[in-house]
Design a protein around this motif. Structure first.
Motif, PDB file in Angstrom:
ATOM      1  N   ARG A   1       0.973  -1.168   0.377  1.00 27.07           N
ATOM      2  CA  ARG A   1       0.092  -0.425   0.547  1.00 27.07           C
ATOM      3  C   ARG A   1       0.547   1.653  -0.240  1.00 27.07           C
ATOM      4  NH1 ARG A   1      -3.773  -2.885   4.591  1.00 27.07           N
ATOM      5  NH2 ARG A   1      -5.806  -4.004   2.753  1.00 27.07           N
ATOM      6  N   ASN A   2       2.155   1.595   0.742  1.00 26.64           N
ATOM      7  CA  ASN A   2       2.739   2.278   0.758  1.00 26.64           C
ATOM      8  C   ASN A   2       4.241   2.523   0.196  1.00 26.64           C
ATOM      9  OD1 ASN A   2       0.378   3.388   2.394  1.00 26.64           O
ATOM     10  ND2 ASN A   2       1.599   2.605   4.249  1.00 26.64           N
ATOM     11  N   GLY A   3       4.577   1.064  -0.550  1.00 27.21           N
ATOM     12  CA  GLY A   3       5.506   1.432  -1.246  1.00 27.21           C
ATOM     13  C   GLY A   3       6.683   0.760  -0.214  1.00 27.21           C
ATOM     14  N   GLY A   4       6.589  -0.020   1.267  1.00 30.38           N
ATOM     15  CA  GLY A   4       7.671   0.067   1.889  1.00 30.38           C
ATOM     16  C   GLY A   4       8.165  -1.452   1.176  1.00 30.38           C
ATOM     17  N   PRO A   5       9.281  -0.822   2.381  1.00 33.38           N
ATOM     18  CA  PRO A   5      10.101  -2.202   1.864  1.00 33.38           C
ATOM     19  C   PRO A   5       9.279  -3.398   2.006  1.00 33.38           C
ATOM     20  CG  PRO A   5      10.663  -2.038   3.503  1.00 33.38           C
ATOM     21  CD  PRO A   5       9.374  -1.078   3.918  1.00 33.38           C
ATOM     22  N   VAL A   6      10.367  -4.926   1.906  1.00 33.82           N
ATOM     23  CA  VAL A   6      10.182  -6.041   1.554  1.00 33.82           C
ATOM     24  C   VAL A   6       9.751  -6.375   3.173  1.00 33.82           C
ATOM     25  CG1 VAL A   6      10.529  -8.710   0.816  1.00 33.82           C
ATOM     26  CG2 VAL A   6      10.953  -6.752  -0.689  1.00 33.82           C
ATOM     27  N   PRO A   7       8.801  -7.753   3.244  1.00 33.69           N
ATOM     28  CA  PRO A   7       8.853  -8.058   4.929  1.00 33.69           C
ATOM     29  C   PRO A   7      10.604  -8.719   5.354  1.00 33.69           C
ATOM     30  CG  PRO A   7       7.028  -8.671   3.888  1.00 33.69           C
ATOM     31  CD  PRO A   7       7.763  -7.868   2.977  1.00 33.69           C
ATOM     32  N   ASP A   8      10.936  -8.131   6.642  1.00 28.16           N
ATOM     33  CA  ASP A   8      11.972  -9.432   6.648  1.00 28.16           C
ATOM     34  C   ASP A   8      11.743 -10.866   7.394  1.00 28.16           C
ATOM     35  OD1 ASP A   8      13.071  -6.606   7.988  1.00 28.16           O
ATOM     36  OD2 ASP A   8      11.814  -7.427  10.071  1.00 28.16           O
ATOM     37  N   ALA A   9      12.931 -11.501   6.949  1.00 29.31           N
ATOM     38  CA  ALA A   9      12.882 -12.577   7.294  1.00 29.31           C
ATOM     39  C   ALA A   9      12.104 -13.332   8.810  1.00 29.31           C
ATOM     40  CB  ALA A   9      13.966 -13.651   7.407  1.00 29.31           C
ATOM     41  N   PRO A  10      11.110 -14.356   8.515  1.00 27.24           N
ATOM     42  CA  PRO A  10      11.495 -15.398   7.338  1.00 27.24           C
ATOM     43  C   PRO A  10      10.305 -15.359   5.993  1.00 27.24           C
ATOM     44  CG  PRO A  10      10.079 -16.144   9.305  1.00 27.24           C
ATOM     45  CD  PRO A  10      11.158 -14.898   9.328  1.00 27.24           C
ATOM     46  N   PHE A  11       9.743 -14.753   6.537  1.00 28.84           N
ATOM     47  CA  PHE A  11       9.308 -13.743   5.400  1.00 28.84           C
ATOM     48  C   PHE A  11       9.267 -12.967   4.022  1.00 28.84           C
ATOM     49  CE2 PHE A  11       6.857 -14.770   9.523  1.00 28.84           C
ATOM     50  CZ  PHE A  11       6.157 -16.294   9.126  1.00 28.84           C
ATOM     51  N   ASP A  12      10.570 -13.344   4.129  1.00 30.22           N
ATOM     52  CA  ASP A  12      10.791 -12.358   3.290  1.00 30.22           C
ATOM     53  C   ASP A  12      10.428 -12.456   1.079  1.00 30.22           C
ATOM     54  OD1 ASP A  12      12.958 -14.027   4.049  1.00 30.22           O
ATOM     55  OD2 ASP A  12      14.481 -12.773   2.957  1.00 30.22           O
ATOM     56  N   ALA A  13      10.462 -13.605   1.261  1.00 27.95           N
ATOM     57  CA  ALA A  13       9.853 -14.156   0.190  1.00 27.95           C
ATOM     58  C   ALA A  13       8.948 -14.020  -0.668  1.00 27.95           C
ATOM     59  CB  ALA A  13       9.678 -16.351   0.036  1.00 27.95           C
ATOM     60  N   LEU A  14       7.817 -13.044   0.704  1.00 26.45           N
ATOM     61  CA  LEU A  14       7.032 -12.084  -0.488  1.00 26.45           C
ATOM     62  C   LEU A  14       6.771 -11.056  -1.155  1.00 26.45           C
ATOM     63  CD1 LEU A  14       4.373 -11.985   3.398  1.00 26.45           C
ATOM     64  CD2 LEU A  14       4.055 -12.990   1.606  1.00 26.45           C
ATOM     65  N   GLU A  15       8.539 -11.150  -1.218  1.00 24.57           N
ATOM     66  CA  GLU A  15       8.532  -9.725  -2.160  1.00 24.57           C
ATOM     67  C   GLU A  15       8.422 -10.297  -3.460  1.00 24.57           C
ATOM     68  OE1 GLU A  15      11.092 -10.456  -4.881  1.00 24.57           O
ATOM     69  OE2 GLU A  15      11.585 -12.318  -4.208  1.00 24.57           O
ATOM     70  N   VAL A  16       7.762 -12.200  -3.392  1.00 20.00           N
ATOM     71  CA  VAL A  16       7.433 -12.185  -5.356  1.00 20.00           C
ATOM     72  C   VAL A  16       6.450 -11.474  -4.902  1.00 20.00           C
ATOM     73  CG1 VAL A  16       5.908 -14.171  -4.159  1.00 20.00           C
ATOM     74  CG2 VAL A  16       6.749 -14.672  -6.851  1.00 20.00           C
ATOM     75  N   LEU A  17       5.163 -10.924  -3.951  1.00 19.86           N
ATOM     76  CA  LEU A  17       4.006 -10.216  -4.592  1.00 19.86           C
ATOM     77  C   LEU A  17       4.242  -8.360  -4.795  1.00 19.86           C
ATOM     78  CD1 LEU A  17       2.302 -12.142  -1.821  1.00 19.86           C
ATOM     79  CD2 LEU A  17       1.686 -11.620  -4.756  1.00 19.86           C
ATOM     80  N   GLU A  18       5.612  -7.739  -5.094  1.00 14.51           N
ATOM     81  CA  GLU A  18       5.209  -6.872  -4.871  1.00 14.51           C
ATOM     82  C   GLU A  18       5.238  -6.066  -6.463  1.00 14.51           C
ATOM     83  OE1 GLU A  18       9.910  -4.940  -3.207  1.00 14.51           O
ATOM     84  OE2 GLU A  18      10.320  -6.600  -4.320  1.00 14.51           O
ATOM     85  N   PRO A  19       5.176  -7.218  -7.708  1.00 10.95           N
ATOM     86  CA  PRO A  19       4.521  -6.548  -8.377  1.00 10.95           C
ATOM     87  C   PRO A  19       3.133  -6.101  -8.378  1.00 10.95           C
ATOM     88  CG  PRO A  19       6.181  -8.148  -8.800  1.00 10.95           C
ATOM     89  CD  PRO A  19       5.721  -8.120  -7.895  1.00 10.95           C
ATOM     90  N   ALA A  20       2.511  -6.599  -7.605  1.00 10.42           N
ATOM     91  CA  ALA A  20       1.074  -6.561  -7.251  1.00 10.42           C
ATOM     92  C   ALA A  20       1.181  -5.032  -6.594  1.00 10.42           C
ATOM     93  CB  ALA A  20       0.722  -7.556  -5.479  1.00 10.42           C
ATOM     94  N   ARG A  21       2.217  -4.299  -5.755  1.00 12.59           N
ATOM     95  CA  ARG A  21       1.506  -2.667  -5.540  1.00 12.59           C
ATOM     96  C   ARG A  21       0.125  -1.772  -6.229  1.00 12.59           C
ATOM     97  NH1 ARG A  21       7.924  -1.490  -4.699  1.00 12.59           N
ATOM     98  NH2 ARG A  21       7.801  -2.356  -1.807  1.00 12.59           N
ATOM     99  N   SER A  22       0.460  -2.427  -7.720  1.00 10.72           N
ATOM    100  CA  SER A  22      -0.612  -1.366  -8.022  1.00 10.72           C
ATOM    101  C   SER A  22      -2.081  -1.912  -8.941  1.00 10.72           C
ATOM    102  CB  SER A  22       0.047  -1.167 -10.190  1.00 10.72           C
ATOM    103  OG  SER A  22       1.439  -0.914  -9.915  1.00 10.72           O
TER     104      SER A  22
END
Length: 150
Positions: free
Chosen positions: A101-122
């Motif tokens: 929602r705010n363009g924040g950073p990827v979640p910390d480990a161990p959930f950093d694989a959620l970065e795969v969802l960054e393209p969904a920001r839009s």
């Protein structure tokens, strides 16, 4: 790039692979807490069962009826949740929400694989589905430990 091409790019092979292989999809026999969450815009639902012991997640099961993005998020959560503290789960939920929602950073480990969802920001209409697994888990944790995420 057209909207159709953007949407095709959003559903990357990595997201589809995560969605196709969600761990811990069996519901728990005797959970300490169960929560069902629904994304009103798209109708996706996730039901989460949680067991905790000594401040750690020791049991987790979920039933996921969501789009590939929600499924991918649920897959990452389930792959990493056993052994986590409530604080880690609450932080992951907050960080994922901020990332989307705010363009924040990827979640910390161990959930950093959620970065795969960054393209969904839009795609604001997809955010609720992506957050379902963590939202339901935070609520379930709160049913077991009222001080969690306080």
């Amino acid at each position: 790039m057209s909207n159709d091409q953007d949407l095709i790019k959003l559903y990357s092979g990595r997201i589809l692979a995560l969605a196709a292989d969600i761990p811990l999809t069996d519901r728990l026999q005797n959970p300490q807490a169960s929560v069902k969450e629904r994304a009103p815009l798209c109708g996706s639902t996730v039901t989460v069962d949680v067991n905790m012991d000594k401040g750690l997640i020791t049991g987790f099961g979920q039933d996921v009826k969501a789009c590939a993005l929600g499924q991918a998020a649920a897959s990452v959560v389930a792959s990493n949740i056993i052994g986590c503290t409530p604080a880690q789960i609450c932080k992951a939920r907050d960080q994922l929400s901020a990332m989307l929602r705010n363009g924040g950073p990827v979640p910390d480990a161990p959930f950093d694989a959620l970065e795969v969802l960054e393209p969904a920001r839009s795609y604001k209409n997809r955010h609720a589905s992506i957050l379902l697994s963590l939202e339901a888990t935070v609520k379930a944790i709160g049913m077991v430990d009222e001080t969690a995420c306080a």
